[in-house]
Scaffold this motif. Sequence first.
Motif, PDB file in Angstrom:
ATOM      1  N   LEU A   3      37.652  32.966  52.137  1.00  0.00           N
ATOM      2  CA  LEU A   3      37.495  34.238  52.848  1.00  0.00           C
ATOM      3  C   LEU A   3      37.048  35.362  51.923  1.00  0.00           C
ATOM      4  N   LEU A   4      37.747  35.524  50.786  1.00  0.00           N
ATOM      5  CA  LEU A   4      37.385  36.604  49.869  1.00  0.00           C
ATOM      6  C   LEU A   4      36.018  36.379  49.219  1.00  0.00           C
ATOM      7  N   VAL A   5      35.726  35.139  48.855  1.00  0.00           N
ATOM      8  CA  VAL A   5      34.406  34.831  48.280  1.00  0.00           C
ATOM      9  C   VAL A   5      33.310  35.095  49.307  1.00  0.00           C
ATOM     10  N   TYR A   6      33.584  34.727  50.558  1.00  0.00           N
ATOM     11  CA  TYR A   6      32.612  34.976  51.634  1.00  0.00           C
ATOM     12  C   TYR A   6      32.350  36.471  51.788  1.00  0.00           C
ATOM     13  N   VAL A   7      33.418  37.270  51.889  1.00  0.00           N
ATOM     14  CA  VAL A   7      33.278  38.704  52.131  1.00  0.00           C
ATOM     15  C   VAL A   7      32.697  39.419  50.916  1.00  0.00           C
ATOM     16  N   ALA A   8      33.157  39.050  49.718  1.00  0.00           N
ATOM     17  CA  ALA A   8      32.780  39.785  48.518  1.00  0.00           C
ATOM     18  C   ALA A   8      31.395  39.424  47.988  1.00  0.00           C
ATOM     19  N   ALA A   9      30.990  38.164  48.125  1.00  0.00           N
ATOM     20  CA  ALA A   9      29.754  37.735  47.468  1.00  0.00           C
ATOM     21  C   ALA A   9      28.768  37.043  48.395  1.00  0.00           C
ATOM     22  N   ALA A  10      29.211  35.984  49.057  1.00  0.00           N
ATOM     23  CA  ALA A  10      28.272  35.143  49.811  1.00  0.00           C
ATOM     24  C   ALA A  10      27.557  35.915  50.921  1.00  0.00           C
ATOM     25  N   GLU A  11      28.276  36.794  51.597  1.00  0.00           N
ATOM     26  CA  GLU A  11      27.661  37.534  52.701  1.00  0.00           C
ATOM     27  C   GLU A  11      26.503  38.403  52.224  1.00  0.00           C
ATOM     28  N   ASN A  12      26.644  38.988  51.032  1.00  0.00           N
ATOM     29  CA  ASN A  12      25.582  39.841  50.499  1.00  0.00           C
ATOM     30  C   ASN A  12      24.381  39.035  50.022  1.00  0.00           C
ATOM     31  N   ILE A  13      24.609  37.819  49.538  1.00  0.00           N
ATOM     32  CA  ILE A  13      23.502  36.991  49.036  1.00  0.00           C
ATOM     33  C   ILE A  13      22.566  36.609  50.176  1.00  0.00           C
ATOM     34  N   TRP A  14      23.123  36.277  51.349  1.00  0.00           N
ATOM     35  CA  TRP A  14      22.306  35.854  52.490  1.00  0.00           C
ATOM     36  C   TRP A  14      21.990  37.008  53.458  1.00  0.00           C
TER      37      TRP A  14
END
Length: 256
Positions: A33-44
Amino acid sequence: MSWAFLRDLLSGVNKYSTGIGRIWVAVVFIFRLLVYVAAAENIWKYEHDEFECNIKQPGCENVCFDHFFPVSHIRLWALQLILVSTPSLLVVFHVAYRENREKKHNQKLYKSPGEIDGGLLCTYLISLVLKTGFEIVFLILFYKLYNGFKIPHLVKCDVRPCPNTVDCYISKPTEKMIFLYFLVATSCLCIVLNLSELSYLICKYSVKCYLKRYTKKHRGSTSDCHKSGTISHRRAAAAGPDGHPKTREDQPTALD
């Protein structure tokens, strides 16, 4: 997107989980969840705008992007996180049902409403099976939709209305592939944790039921031996010195 509801859900489930279940909650919350919100969402975030083809044919770039990315990685991950966490609601609802039942009858019906036993154990096992099923289904879906767990630097597209085979370039493919491997690895870890917890609970309560039946059976046989010994003692007391039962004449009367 607000993830407060999912965070509160995972926090509530943590109270009723086993040790392995708490590890699963930590992995989902911290490493997914935190990796998704903090990093992955911005990459895509701008994946469509940064997808470029070496031709300016109207509609060609959009069609090629849709062909290679029928569903956005990031939206599919969001759906996966929601569906994987949702079965835990079954446990929360069951505990709430127990608490309301105690309030309705105004008496203590359970040792603890959150204790995993009886019907709550079945609900917990069902939630584990559903979570494991969702994880496996999404891994297969990822693999089928994107032809493996790789993100190429260059893709060749010949879908109409493109006039010929064109080269299309994906932005930040290496960074995306690293996060893709990370999220797939955490998904596999969650599957292992769910299966471990499922096996642990089944073995624990199978042994508990076996010991309970064995103890009950042993107590029953001891009780039968005690009864038979008491009956034999009474029969021996009722018999005469020669071993024959006493007659009414042999027995003392009130006049004696």
